[in-house]
Design a protein around this motif. Structure first.
Motif, mmCIF file in Angstrom:
data_model
loop_
_atom_site.group_PDB
_atom_site.id
_atom_site.type_symbol
_atom_site.label_atom_id
_atom_site.label_comp_id
_atom_site.label_asym_id
_atom_site.label_seq_id
_atom_site.Cartn_x
_atom_site.Cartn_y
_atom_site.Cartn_z
ATOM 1 N N TYR A 46 0.803 -1.235 0.000
ATOM 2 C CA TYR A 46 0.000 0.000 0.000
ATOM 3 C C TYR A 46 0.830 1.277 0.000
ATOM 4 N N TYR A 47 2.135 1.189 0.263
ATOM 5 C CA TYR A 47 2.975 2.387 0.270
ATOM 6 C C TYR A 47 3.619 2.661 -1.089
ATOM 7 N N GLN A 48 3.319 1.824 -2.083
ATOM 8 C CA GLN A 48 3.893 2.053 -3.408
ATOM 9 C C GLN A 48 3.239 3.266 -4.070
ATOM 10 N N GLY A 81 7.708 -3.799 -3.308
ATOM 11 C CA GLY A 81 7.674 -3.403 -1.899
ATOM 12 C C GLY A 81 9.109 -3.243 -1.481
ATOM 13 N N VAL A 82 9.434 -3.672 -0.269
ATOM 14 C CA VAL A 82 10.827 -3.577 0.169
ATOM 15 C C VAL A 82 11.423 -4.984 0.292
ATOM 16 N N ARG A 83 12.722 -5.006 0.530
ATOM 17 C CA ARG A 83 13.464 -6.259 0.440
ATOM 18 C C ARG A 83 12.957 -7.362 1.378
ATOM 19 N N GLY A 106 15.336 -1.030 1.240
ATOM 20 C CA GLY A 106 15.458 -1.683 2.546
ATOM 21 C C GLY A 106 14.375 -1.256 3.511
ATOM 22 N N CYS A 107 14.719 -1.238 4.793
ATOM 23 C CA CYS A 107 13.747 -0.876 5.827
ATOM 24 C C CYS A 107 14.544 -0.542 7.091
ATOM 25 N N SER A 108 14.215 0.562 7.733
ATOM 26 C CA SER A 108 14.993 0.973 8.913
ATOM 27 C C SER A 108 14.855 -0.036 10.047
ATOM 28 N N LEU A 109 13.736 -0.741 10.094
ATOM 29 C CA LEU A 109 13.555 -1.756 11.144
ATOM 30 C C LEU A 109 14.485 -2.943 10.918
ATOM 31 N N ALA A 110 14.569 -3.385 9.664
ATOM 32 C CA ALA A 110 15.467 -4.500 9.347
ATOM 33 C C ALA A 110 16.916 -4.088 9.621
ATOM 34 N N ILE A 134 7.658 -9.134 10.995
ATOM 35 C CA ILE A 134 8.057 -9.527 9.633
ATOM 36 C C ILE A 134 9.044 -8.544 8.993
ATOM 37 N N ASN A 135 9.066 -7.294 9.518
ATOM 38 C CA ASN A 135 10.003 -6.278 9.000
ATOM 39 C C ASN A 135 11.412 -6.555 9.548
ATOM 40 N N CYS A 136 12.012 -7.654 9.084
ATOM 41 C CA CYS A 136 13.380 -7.996 9.484
ATOM 42 C C CYS A 136 13.967 -8.855 8.373
ATOM 43 N N ALA A 192 13.211 0.904 15.426
ATOM 44 C CA ALA A 192 12.039 1.750 15.121
ATOM 45 C C ALA A 192 11.964 2.031 13.624
ATOM 46 N N CYS A 193 10.773 2.408 13.196
ATOM 47 C CA CYS A 193 10.565 2.789 11.795
ATOM 48 C C CYS A 193 10.745 4.300 11.672
ATOM 49 N N ILE A 194 11.656 4.712 10.810
ATOM 50 C CA ILE A 194 11.940 6.150 10.676
ATOM 51 C C ILE A 194 10.726 6.923 10.126
ATOM 52 N N VAL A 195 9.893 6.223 9.390
ATOM 53 C CA VAL A 195 8.733 6.878 8.765
ATOM 54 C C VAL A 195 7.632 7.161 9.800
ATOM 55 N N HIS A 196 7.499 6.263 10.784
ATOM 56 C CA HIS A 196 6.437 6.420 11.787
ATOM 57 C C HIS A 196 6.907 7.152 13.031
ATOM 58 N N GLU A 197 8.163 7.590 13.016
ATOM 59 C CA GLU A 197 8.656 8.356 14.170
ATOM 60 C C GLU A 197 8.730 9.844 13.845
ATOM 61 N N PRO A 220 0.481 0.935 14.199
ATOM 62 C CA PRO A 220 1.127 0.674 15.497
ATOM 63 C C PRO A 220 2.645 0.843 15.525
ATOM 64 N N GLU A 221 3.273 1.116 14.388
ATOM 65 C CA GLU A 221 4.708 1.440 14.410
ATOM 66 C C GLU A 221 4.932 2.867 14.906
ATOM 67 N N SER A 222 3.839 3.630 15.068
ATOM 68 C CA SER A 222 3.967 5.027 15.533
ATOM 69 C C SER A 222 4.350 5.045 17.010
ATOM 70 N N ILE A 289 6.753 9.915 4.273
ATOM 71 C CA ILE A 289 7.025 9.110 3.076
ATOM 72 C C ILE A 289 8.169 8.144 3.378
ATOM 73 N N CYS A 290 8.025 6.893 2.950
ATOM 74 C CA CYS A 290 9.106 5.923 3.103
ATOM 75 C C CYS A 290 9.944 5.955 1.819
ATOM 76 N N HIS A 291 11.146 6.491 1.913
ATOM 77 C CA HIS A 291 11.949 6.614 0.689
ATOM 78 C C HIS A 291 12.372 5.245 0.155
ATOM 79 N N TYR A 292 12.379 4.224 1.013
ATOM 80 C CA TYR A 292 12.690 2.880 0.518
ATOM 81 C C TYR A 292 11.560 2.382 -0.386
ATOM 82 N N MET A 293 10.339 2.540 0.092
ATOM 83 C CA MET A 293 9.178 2.090 -0.698
ATOM 84 C C MET A 293 9.107 2.841 -2.033
ATOM 85 N N LYS A 294 9.513 4.115 -1.985
ATOM 86 C CA LYS A 294 9.399 4.949 -3.185
ATOM 87 C C LYS A 294 10.566 4.743 -4.157
HETATM 88 FE FE1 SF4 Z 1 10.380 -0.064 6.961
HETATM 89 FE FE2 SF4 Z 1 9.089 1.998 7.984
HETATM 90 FE FE3 SF4 Z 1 9.490 1.883 5.352
HETATM 91 FE FE4 SF4 Z 1 7.733 0.212 6.553
HETATM 92 S S1 SF4 Z 1 7.570 2.414 6.373
HETATM 93 S S2 SF4 Z 1 9.288 -0.314 5.021
HETATM 94 S S3 SF4 Z 1 8.756 -0.132 8.501
HETATM 95 S S4 SF4 Z 1 11.079 2.060 6.923
#
Ligand code: SF4
Ligand code: 13P
Length: 334
Positions: A46-48, A81-83, A106-110, A134-136, A192-197, A220-222, A289-294
């Protein structure tokens, strides 16, 4: 005009298609043609970007994408999506070729949970049952007892015997939320997720004051102080369902802004406002915005399908070990 042509044209008019292609209409058509020729399926989160969500076979949250990846009989799974999502697809359906438009997605959580440090942590707590979000990476999954997503995490925690101590990684915000909702104490990894912080409590409160009729909903990542004022908390799929089914006409949404496309599509009569962030990041909106997703673009999707690359190749031992905790998740709450 075919339905594909209509789709191409509407995306082209909205300016989503690249001017670098000879014709934007061709890009959509080319992706759809390649997909058919190669018996590929496009799974998108959904973030694409909107254009990708519009052409994907399935758009979903992490759980839905994992389920569809596990079930598909397509020869190629293109994970937009992400890796960690692409790795999950490979683990669950190893005979398929899994491709990801950009391996750097990637993903900041992973990233916050490297396997060497995690192994040391686990050695210090050998009696704990290890639940990983699952975000790992696949390596972290291979070290876990069970995996969860934001939509089934509570059910997974509730399925663990009460006398068993739990270690939860890597998201401390989701972990804290689960401690509160399940009443179970858990040892948390500090990720933590950089996007939800990035959400601003002050600005959200100001918006609520301006629109007292609006529902404030959050992923809930907020952070805890953001979740504390939310009317509803849920995974991306659950947030969309809430907007669709709740009687309110207006929603302030604290998650990545890509979700608004699907909310507007599924509930066009509702007004959805992205929750404001602390400081403008120059994305052209005051939203998160999640720059990884984008990193995934229509051009990369096309190239990825054409060359069947980049492909997800995992260490066979890690791939095999990561399967059991994922299967456990699907059995308990799939
Ligand atoms: Fe990772 Fe956050 Fe991006 Fe989701 S929104 S992929 S948790 S960095
Ligand atoms: P969902 O499983 O809720 O879609 O979450 C994925 C994600 O990365 C949220 O940041």
């Amino acid at each position: 005009m075919s339905s594909n042509d209509t789709l191409s044209l509407s995306l082209y008019k909205k300016g989503y298609l690249s001017p670098s292609m000879p014709s934007g209409v061709d890009l959509v058509q080319a992706i759809l043609r390649l997909k058919k020729e190669k018996n590929a399926i496009i799974l998108a989160h959904y973030y694409q970007i909107d254009a990708i969500q519009a052409i994907a076979d399935i758009v979903g949250d992490s759980l839905q994408l994992a389920q569809r990846a596990a079930q598909t009989d397509a020869d190629i799974i293109l994970m937009s999506g992400v890796r960690f999502m692409a790795e999950t697809a490979k683990v669950l359906n190893p005979s398929k070729k899994v491709i990801l438009p950009d391996l750097k997605a990637g993903c900041s959580l992973a990233d916050a949970c490297p396997a060497d440090r995690f192994k040391v942590f686990l050695q210090k707590h050998p009696d704990h049952y290890v639940v990983s979000y699952i975000n790992c990476t696949a390596e972290i999954k291979a070290l876990s007892d069970v995996i969860c997503t934001s939509s089934n995490a509570l059910k997974i925690i509730e399925s663990i015997p009460k006398d068993r101590p739990i270690l939860f990684a890597p998201d401390k915000n989701l972990g804290r939320y689960l401690i509160k909702t399940s009443g179970r104490d858990m040892l948390l990894w500090d990720g933590a997720c950089i996007v939800h912080e990035t959400f601003s409590l002050e600005k959200i409160l100001a918006l609520q004051k301006k629109y007292p009729q609006a529902q404030f909903i959050a992923h809930p990542e907020s952070e805890e102080h953001i979740l504390a004022i939310a009317d509803f908390i849920g995974s991306t799929a659950k947030l969309i369902d809430y907007v669709k089914n709740h009687s309110s006409k207006m929603f302030i949404v604290a998650t990545e802004a890509g979700i608004l496309y699907q909310m507007k599509k599924e509930a066009p009569q509702k007004e959805v406002i992205p929750a404001p962030i602390l400081e403008d990041k120059g994305f052209g909106c005051h939203c998160s915005i999640c720059h990884y997703m984008k990193m995934n673009t229509m051009e990369k999707l096309y190239a990825c399908l054409k060359h069947e690359s980049p492909e997800i190749i995992l260490d066979p031992k890690i791939q095999a070990k990561a399967l059991l905790p994922l299967q456990r998740m699907l059995q308990v709450a799939g």
